[in-house]
Motif scaffolding. Structure first.
Motif, PDB file in Angstrom:
ATOM      1  N   MET A   1      46.589  30.024  19.156  1.00 38.89           N
ATOM      2  CA  MET A   1      45.534  29.559  18.280  1.00 38.89           C
ATOM      3  C   MET A   1      44.497  28.794  19.090  1.00 38.89           C
ATOM      4  N   THR A   2      43.259  29.106  18.867  1.00 33.35           N
ATOM      5  CA  THR A   2      42.169  28.407  19.541  1.00 33.35           C
ATOM      6  C   THR A   2      41.798  27.164  18.751  1.00 33.35           C
ATOM      7  N   LEU A   3      41.872  26.004  19.421  1.00 30.52           N
ATOM      8  CA  LEU A   3      41.543  24.752  18.772  1.00 30.52           C
ATOM      9  C   LEU A   3      40.053  24.463  18.901  1.00 30.52           C
ATOM     10  N   LEU A   4      39.458  24.094  17.793  1.00 34.06           N
ATOM     11  CA  LEU A   4      38.059  23.717  17.817  1.00 34.06           C
ATOM     12  C   LEU A   4      37.909  22.318  18.409  1.00 34.06           C
ATOM     13  N   GLU A   5      36.717  22.007  18.854  1.00 36.14           N
ATOM     14  CA  GLU A   5      36.442  20.662  19.350  1.00 36.14           C
ATOM     15  C   GLU A   5      36.652  19.656  18.223  1.00 36.14           C
ATOM     16  N   GLU A   6      37.276  18.536  18.549  1.00 32.74           N
ATOM     17  CA  GLU A   6      37.537  17.503  17.556  1.00 32.74           C
ATOM     18  C   GLU A   6      36.224  17.035  16.926  1.00 32.74           C
ATOM     19  N   PRO A   7      36.185  16.925  15.607  1.00 37.68           N
ATOM     20  CA  PRO A   7      34.949  16.434  14.964  1.00 37.68           C
ATOM     21  C   PRO A   7      34.748  14.955  15.278  1.00 37.68           C
ATOM     22  N   PRO A   8      33.534  14.457  15.078  1.00 35.44           N
ATOM     23  CA  PRO A   8      33.271  13.033  15.318  1.00 35.44           C
ATOM     24  C   PRO A   8      34.199  12.148  14.488  1.00 35.44           C
ATOM     25  N   ARG A   9      34.660  11.081  15.071  1.00 32.03           N
ATOM     26  CA  ARG A   9      35.596  10.193  14.398  1.00 32.03           C
ATOM     27  C   ARG A   9      34.861   9.247  13.438  1.00 32.03           C
ATOM     28  N   SER A  10      35.613   8.781  12.447  1.00 32.10           N
ATOM     29  CA  SER A  10      35.049   7.835  11.489  1.00 32.10           C
ATOM     30  C   SER A  10      35.234   6.391  11.939  1.00 32.10           C
ATOM     31  N   LEU A  11      35.772   6.212  13.135  1.00 36.38           N
ATOM     32  CA  LEU A  11      35.900   4.896  13.756  1.00 36.38           C
ATOM     33  C   LEU A  11      35.309   4.978  15.154  1.00 36.38           C
ATOM     34  N   ARG A  12      34.518   4.001  15.522  1.00 30.22           N
ATOM     35  CA  ARG A  12      34.008   3.975  16.881  1.00 30.22           C
ATOM     36  C   ARG A  12      33.982   2.541  17.399  1.00 30.22           C
ATOM     37  N   LEU A  13      34.174   2.429  18.702  1.00 34.34           N
ATOM     38  CA  LEU A  13      34.252   1.126  19.341  1.00 34.34           C
ATOM     39  C   LEU A  13      33.340   1.133  20.553  1.00 34.34           C
ATOM     40  N   ARG A  14      32.304   0.337  20.476  1.00 29.14           N
ATOM     41  CA  ARG A  14      31.393   0.202  21.618  1.00 29.14           C
ATOM     42  C   ARG A  14      31.847  -0.963  22.479  1.00 29.14           C
ATOM     43  N   ILE A  15      32.034  -0.685  23.751  1.00 25.30           N
ATOM     44  CA  ILE A  15      32.413  -1.719  24.707  1.00 25.30           C
ATOM     45  C   ILE A  15      31.214  -1.997  25.601  1.00 25.30           C
ATOM     46  N   ASP A  16      30.788  -3.239  25.623  1.00 24.77           N
ATOM     47  CA  ASP A  16      29.626  -3.645  26.414  1.00 24.77           C
ATOM     48  C   ASP A  16      30.093  -3.982  27.829  1.00 24.77           C
ATOM     49  N   GLN A  17      29.981  -2.994  28.731  1.00 23.10           N
ATOM     50  CA  GLN A  17      30.435  -3.193  30.102  1.00 23.10           C
ATOM     51  C   GLN A  17      29.584  -4.224  30.842  1.00 23.10           C
ATOM     52  N   THR A  18      28.316  -4.309  30.492  1.00 18.78           N
ATOM     53  CA  THR A  18      27.464  -5.328  31.107  1.00 18.78           C
ATOM     54  C   THR A  18      27.962  -6.722  30.747  1.00 18.78           C
ATOM     55  N   ALA A  19      28.408  -6.901  29.504  1.00 18.54           N
ATOM     56  CA  ALA A  19      28.942  -8.196  29.089  1.00 18.54           C
ATOM     57  C   ALA A  19      30.212  -8.533  29.860  1.00 18.54           C
ATOM     58  N   ILE A  20      31.090  -7.538  30.089  1.00 16.50           N
ATOM     59  CA  ILE A  20      32.293  -7.783  30.884  1.00 16.50           C
ATOM     60  C   ILE A  20      31.913  -8.278  32.273  1.00 16.50           C
ATOM     61  N   ALA A  21      30.963  -7.591  32.902  1.00 10.36           N
ATOM     62  CA  ALA A  21      30.533  -7.983  34.245  1.00 10.36           C
ATOM     63  C   ALA A  21      29.908  -9.374  34.236  1.00 10.36           C
ATOM     64  N   ASP A  22      29.081  -9.651  33.238  1.00 12.64           N
ATOM     65  CA  ASP A  22      28.447 -10.968  33.156  1.00 12.64           C
ATOM     66  C   ASP A  22      29.483 -12.070  32.947  1.00 12.64           C
ATOM     67  N   ASN A  23      30.477 -11.794  32.106  1.00 10.90           N
ATOM     68  CA  ASN A  23      31.522 -12.786  31.877  1.00 10.90           C
ATOM     69  C   ASN A  23      32.296 -13.060  33.163  1.00 10.90           C
ATOM     70  N   TRP A  24      32.601 -12.000  33.925  1.00  7.98           N
ATOM     71  CA  TRP A  24      33.318 -12.196  35.191  1.00  7.98           C
ATOM     72  C   TRP A  24      32.471 -13.030  36.157  1.00  7.98           C
ATOM     73  N   ARG A  25      31.190 -12.721  36.258  1.00 11.16           N
ATOM     74  CA  ARG A  25      30.328 -13.462  37.188  1.00 11.16           C
ATOM     75  C   ARG A  25      30.244 -14.942  36.801  1.00 11.16           C
ATOM     76  N   MET A  26      30.188 -15.230  35.520  1.00 11.80           N
ATOM     77  CA  MET A  26      30.140 -16.615  35.081  1.00 11.80           C
ATOM     78  C   MET A  26      31.429 -17.339  35.451  1.00 11.80           C
ATOM     79  N   LEU A  27      32.573 -16.690  35.213  1.00 19.55           N
ATOM     80  CA  LEU A  27      33.861 -17.287  35.558  1.00 19.55           C
ATOM     81  C   LEU A  27      34.029 -17.404  37.069  1.00 19.55           C
ATOM     82  N   ASP A  28      33.486 -16.444  37.795  1.00 23.19           N
ATOM     83  CA  ASP A  28      33.515 -16.508  39.251  1.00 23.19           C
ATOM     84  C   ASP A  28      32.736 -17.725  39.756  1.00 23.19           C
TER      85      ASP A  28
END
Length: 348
Positions: A1-28
């Motif tokens: 059976m050929t599986l179709l591409e998964e449809p868009p999810r009804s849950l999404r999580l945006r991770i702000d990588q710039t914020a992670i880097a900024d937080n590390w620099r501040m703690l550094d």
């Protein structure tokens, strides 16, 4: 059976990588001359190692810490030549062999672990000494044991029990750690977690190990306003319902409409980390408007009052994830709020 591409999810999580880097620099910067590492255990506290480790590397982190050996492979792949250390240490020959194969550094926590590591061939390791939290770590009285003396210790470590509050235990642990350091031939010393960094230079030693604050947590009042939010969850509206006065919502009918109400059923529940405690006094957001929760949180759904909103089926609502505020309202720790984020989110 050929599986179709998964449809868009009804849950999404945006991770702000710039914020992670900024937080590390501040703690550094707060760590002074000490090296600043990064705890990425528990899938980077729930935000995802795939997002966190590259951001931390780019910011300058070169020492990463996980808890389980099952966490090593993905972090090692992402971290390249950076150091990866395992806080739970080596319990048996299999874990010692895995450490050698992956290049991960074990944190030795007991005389038994010291013996296991030496029997496997020894080599660089870290040593955890318990100074008052009474979890993992050798007792100070065990420092002179031959099994400990046989180790090639890179970093002597301990962990603060109450760094997030003004407790006499902080000074006592620092004193005990200094006494242990005088008796252990380690190259470096490491004591401070995120809150420990905020306690000042005396606690920074040679290597700090921030965790929660990297990902948006504020474990000490002095860090308020300096830590950026990292995780931004959203959930889609599944259905709009029009309720009449007297209609009830959710399990055990804990909410009853007092007026005609436009209610939106939203695709998030406690299986996604949105626990029932988080629903207390909570409102989701749409285009700057608050949509208060109605009734109890279910496994896969919540219901909100959309009477004053133009939100429609298919629209995404913002889920509150400002950790100090969610913690205050729910009674959960900031760690719990973050690490329970579920696996059904589409992550950026």
């Amino acid at each position: 059976m050929t599986l179709l591409e998964e449809p868009p999810r009804s849950l999404r999580l945006r991770i702000d990588q710039t914020a992670i880097a900024d937080n590390w620099r501040m703690l550094d910067a707060l760590s002074g001359s000490a090296e600043t590492g990064a705890a990425v255990k528990a899938n980077a506290y729930g935000v995802g190692v795939e997002a966190a480790v590259p951001a931390l590397l780019a910011a300058g982190a070169r020492s990463f810490f996980v808890a389980h050996w099952s966490e090593v492979a993905v972090v090692r792949t992402l971290a390249g030549q950076a150091s990866v250390s395992v806080l739970h240490g080596v319990r048996n020959d299999q874990e010692a062999a895995y450490a050698r194969a992956t290049g991960a550094i074990p944190v030795i926590n007991s005389l038994h672990q010291a013996q296991v590591w030496s029997a496997s061939g020894g080599g660089p390791c870290h040593l955890m000494v318990d100074t008052g939290i009474n979890r993992l770590g050798i007792a100070p009285s065990e420092i002179g044991d031959p099994a400990i003396r046989a180790l090639a210790i890179d970093t002597l470590m301990s962990h603060l029990a109450s760094a997030d509050e003004d407790s006499a235990l902080n000074a006592l642990q620092l004193q005990r750690f200094r006494e242990a350091a005088a008796a252990v031939p380690a190259k470096r010393l490491s004591l401070a977690n995120s809150a420990g960094i905020a306690r000042g230079a005396d606690f920074a030693c040679d290597l700090t190990r921030p965790g929660l604050a990297l990902y948006g947590g504020v474990p000490h009042p002095s860090l308020a306003g300096r830590i950026r939010q990292v995780a931004f969850p959203e959930a889609a509206i599944l259905q709009i319902r029009h309720l009449a006065p007297g209609d009830c919502v959710g399990y055990n009918a804990t909410w009853t409409a007092q007026r005609p109400t436009r209610a939106a059923t939203v695709s998030i529940g406690y299986a996604d980390g949105f626990l029932r405690q988080m629903g207390l006094g909570c409102a989701l957001q749409h285009e700057g408007r608050a949509l208060p929760l109605l009734g109890r949180v279910s496994m896969d759904m919540v219901v909100v009052d959309a009477s004053d909103s133009t939100a429609k089926e298919g629209d995404f609502l913002e889920i509150p994830c400002e950790l100090p505020e969610v913690s205050r309202r729910s009674g959960l720790s900031q760690y719990e709020v973050l690490t329970v984020l579920g696996q059904r989110f589409a992550r950026n």
